[in-house]
Design a protein around this motif. Structure first.
Motif, mmCIF file in Angstrom:
data_model
loop_
_atom_site.group_PDB
_atom_site.id
_atom_site.type_symbol
_atom_site.label_atom_id
_atom_site.label_comp_id
_atom_site.label_asym_id
_atom_site.label_seq_id
_atom_site.Cartn_x
_atom_site.Cartn_y
_atom_site.Cartn_z
ATOM 1 N N SER A 99 6.040 -2.089 12.560
ATOM 2 C CA SER A 99 6.605 -0.970 13.321
ATOM 3 C C SER A 99 6.895 0.223 12.407
ATOM 4 O O SER A 99 6.880 1.378 12.842
ATOM 5 N N TRP A 100 7.179 -0.062 11.121
ATOM 6 C CA TRP A 100 7.467 1.010 10.169
ATOM 7 C C TRP A 100 6.298 1.959 9.968
ATOM 8 O O TRP A 100 6.500 3.091 9.542
ATOM 9 N N CYS A 101 5.072 1.527 10.289
ATOM 10 C CA CYS A 101 3.906 2.402 10.105
ATOM 11 C C CYS A 101 4.044 3.691 10.932
ATOM 12 O O CYS A 101 3.525 4.735 10.547
ATOM 13 N N GLU A 104 -2.141 -3.511 2.627
ATOM 14 C CA GLU A 104 -1.382 -3.060 3.794
ATOM 15 C C GLU A 104 -0.565 -4.201 4.378
ATOM 16 O O GLU A 104 -1.008 -5.340 4.379
ATOM 17 N N ASN A 105 0.551 -3.856 4.898
ATOM 18 C CA ASN A 105 1.357 -4.808 5.663
ATOM 19 C C ASN A 105 1.823 -4.089 6.920
ATOM 20 O O ASN A 105 2.959 -3.621 6.997
ATOM 21 N N PRO A 106 0.931 -3.958 7.897
ATOM 22 C CA PRO A 106 1.274 -3.141 9.062
ATOM 23 C C PRO A 106 2.440 -3.700 9.855
ATOM 24 O O PRO A 106 2.623 -4.909 9.973
ATOM 25 N N VAL A 154 -3.803 8.380 6.230
ATOM 26 C CA VAL A 154 -4.814 7.993 5.241
ATOM 27 C C VAL A 154 -4.898 6.480 5.053
ATOM 28 O O VAL A 154 -5.781 5.986 4.358
ATOM 29 N N CYS A 155 -3.999 5.767 5.673
ATOM 30 C CA CYS A 155 -3.970 4.306 5.504
ATOM 31 C C CYS A 155 -5.055 3.651 6.365
ATOM 32 O O CYS A 155 -5.147 3.915 7.566
ATOM 33 N N PRO A 156 -5.882 2.782 5.763
ATOM 34 C CA PRO A 156 -6.990 2.172 6.511
ATOM 35 C C PRO A 156 -6.546 1.339 7.711
ATOM 36 O O PRO A 156 -7.308 1.161 8.655
ATOM 37 N N SER A 157 -5.328 0.822 7.696
ATOM 38 C CA SER A 157 -4.946 -0.085 8.793
ATOM 39 C C SER A 157 -4.157 0.595 9.893
ATOM 40 O O SER A 157 -3.788 -0.036 10.868
ATOM 41 N N VAL A 158 -3.922 1.890 9.758
ATOM 42 C CA VAL A 158 -2.998 2.518 10.701
ATOM 43 C C VAL A 158 -3.519 2.492 12.132
ATOM 44 O O VAL A 158 -2.760 2.329 13.081
ATOM 45 N N LYS A 159 -4.813 2.625 12.307
ATOM 46 C CA LYS A 159 -5.343 2.674 13.669
ATOM 47 C C LYS A 159 -5.091 1.370 14.426
ATOM 48 O O LYS A 159 -5.042 1.341 15.636
ATOM 49 N N ARG A 197 0.831 -1.208 0.000
ATOM 50 C CA ARG A 197 0.000 0.000 0.000
ATOM 51 C C ARG A 197 0.865 1.257 0.000
ATOM 52 O O ARG A 197 0.601 2.209 -0.733
ATOM 53 N N LEU A 198 1.898 1.252 0.810
ATOM 54 C CA LEU A 198 2.839 2.374 0.817
ATOM 55 C C LEU A 198 3.428 2.571 -0.587
ATOM 56 O O LEU A 198 3.501 3.689 -1.099
ATOM 57 N N PHE A 199 3.836 1.470 -1.208
ATOM 58 C CA PHE A 199 4.405 1.525 -2.549
ATOM 59 C C PHE A 199 3.438 2.192 -3.523
ATOM 60 O O PHE A 199 3.799 3.073 -4.297
HETATM 61 S S1 SF4 Z 1 0.752 3.033 7.507
HETATM 62 FE FE1 SF4 Z 1 1.777 1.035 7.419
HETATM 63 S S2 SF4 Z 1 0.350 -0.352 6.384
HETATM 64 FE FE2 SF4 Z 1 -0.271 1.773 5.953
HETATM 65 S S3 SF4 Z 1 0.737 2.332 4.047
HETATM 66 FE FE3 SF4 Z 1 2.073 3.014 5.677
HETATM 67 S S4 SF4 Z 1 3.505 1.310 5.978
HETATM 68 FE FE4 SF4 Z 1 1.741 0.488 4.836
#
Ligand code: SF4
Length: 271
Positions: A236-238, A232-234, A246-251, A25-27
Motif C-alpha cells: 500500500s505504501w507504493c 521491489e516489495n510492493p 520509475v519503479c518497475p512494479s508500480v503498475k 528498491r526504494l532504499f
Molecule cells: S513503488 Fe513500491 S515497490 Fe516501487 S520502489 Fe516505491 S515502495 Fe518500492
C-alpha cells in the motif's frame, strides 16, 4: 557494535531503517543511487512548509513572512490546507512558552541535529564516523535531569504505536548526547488537531537496556534486507512512494495494495 554490513550503509536514520525494511528498491533509489525524486507529493510539500513555520515560531521569529512566502509556493488546494494547519501554530507556541515558565527549562532545542558514532558515543549529525542520526523537531531539558522530545506530524493522525521505533531512536540519541538526563518523555505534536500526545516516561536504564538493542537490531535487519541490491516489495505504501513512476512494479500495485492494514510510520512518505 554494528556489523560491517550495517556500517556500509551508514549513516542510518529512523526513516532510512523503515525504508530498508519496507522496500529495498526504494532504499536504493533514495539512499544508494541518490536518485532525485521524479514526483513531488503534495503532503510532503505541505509538511515541510508547516515544519518551517513551527521552527520559526519556536525560535521566536516572526512567522507572518514565512507563512506568506511558503503559501505562495503551493497550489491553491495545498495552500488552503497549509493555512489551516498554521492556525494552530500560535497556540502550540503559547503552550510551550507556558511549560517553560512553569518548569526550570534550561535548554530549548529546535530542529536539533544529533549523531551517534560506531562506538555509540555522541557525535555530530554530518561526521564521517556517524552511524545513526536524527533531528529533534523540539527538545526541552528541565531540572537538569529531565528531557522531552517532540516530533511534529502534519499528516493524517495514526496510532502512536506505529511510530514507536522512531521515538525510541530519539530517546537513544538524547541519552547519548545528554549524560545528565535520567528521564525522558517522547511526544508527538499532531499539528492538525493542535494536540500533544505523550508516551509514558522512560528512564535512562530502560533506554539503554531496551531501546538501544532494538535500534541496533533494526539497523542490522534493514542492512540485511538491502544488502543484495534493489528488490521491489510492493504494498500500500507504493501509492505514496515518490519513485513509483520509475519503479518497475508500480503498475501492478498502484490500484491494488497488497497490505491494506499497514499503518507503519515512514517520514519518507509522510513528511
Ligand atoms: S513503488 Fe513500491 S515497490 Fe516501487 S520502489 Fe516505491 S515502495 Fe518500492
Amino acid at each position: 557494535m554494528l556489523s560491517t554490513r550495517a556500517k556500509r550503509f551508514a549513516p542510518w536514520s529512523a526513516s532510512k531503517i523503515q525504508a530498508g525494511l519496507r522496500c529495498s528498491r526504494l532504499f536504493h533509489y533514495r539512499y544508494v543511487d541518490r536518485l532525485e525524486a521524479p514526483e513531488i507529493m503534495a503532503e510532503m510539500e505541505v509538511g515541510k512548509a508547516v515544519h518551517s513555520v513551527l521552527e520559526a515560531a519556536l525560535k521566536g521569529d516572526s512567522i507572518d513572512y514565512i507563512i506568506r512566502k511558503r503559501a505562495e509556493m503551493l497550489t491553491p488546494v495545498d495552500k488552503k490546507r497549509f493555512l489551516r494547519l498554521t492556525n494552530e501554530v500560535g497556540s502550540f507556541k503559547a503552550r510551550i512558552a507556558a511549560f517553560r515558565r512553569k518548569n526550570n527549562v534550561q535548554k530549548l532545542l529546535v530542529e536539533h541535529r544529533l549523531g551517534i558514532s560506531s562506538n555509540f558515543s555522541g557525535t555530530t549529525f554530518g561526521k564521517k564516523e556517524t552511524v545513526f542520526r536524527g533531528i529533534f523537531d523540539l527538545g526541552l531539558v528541565w531540572d537538569e535531569t529531565n528531557m522531552a522530545v517532540v516530533d511534529h506530524k502534519s499528516g493524517v493522525r495514526f496510532a502512536m504505536s506505529s511510530i514507536g521505533e522512531q521515538l525510541e531512536s530519539y530517546a537513544v540519541l538524547a541519552m547519548t548526547h545528554f549524560p545528565k538526563i535520567q528521564k525522558i518523555w517522547l511526544g508527538v505534536h499532531w499539528v492538525a488537531q493542535g494536540e500533544l500526545e505523550w508516551t509514558t516516561q522512560v528512564t535512562r536504564q530502560h533506554v539503554n537496556n531496551n531501546f538501544l538493542p532494538r535500534l541496533v537490531a533494526s539497523i542490522e535487519a534493514a542492512a540485511l534486507a538491502v544488502s543484495d541490491g534493489p528488490r521491489e516489495n510492493p504494498g500500500s505504501w507504493c501509492q505514496r512512494c515518490v519513485y513509483r513512476s520509475v519503479c518497475p512494479s508500480v503498475k501492478d500495485t498502484m490500484f491494488e495494495p497488497v497490505d491494506d492494514g499497514d499503518e507503519f510510520w515512514d517520514d519518507t512518505f509522510n513528511g
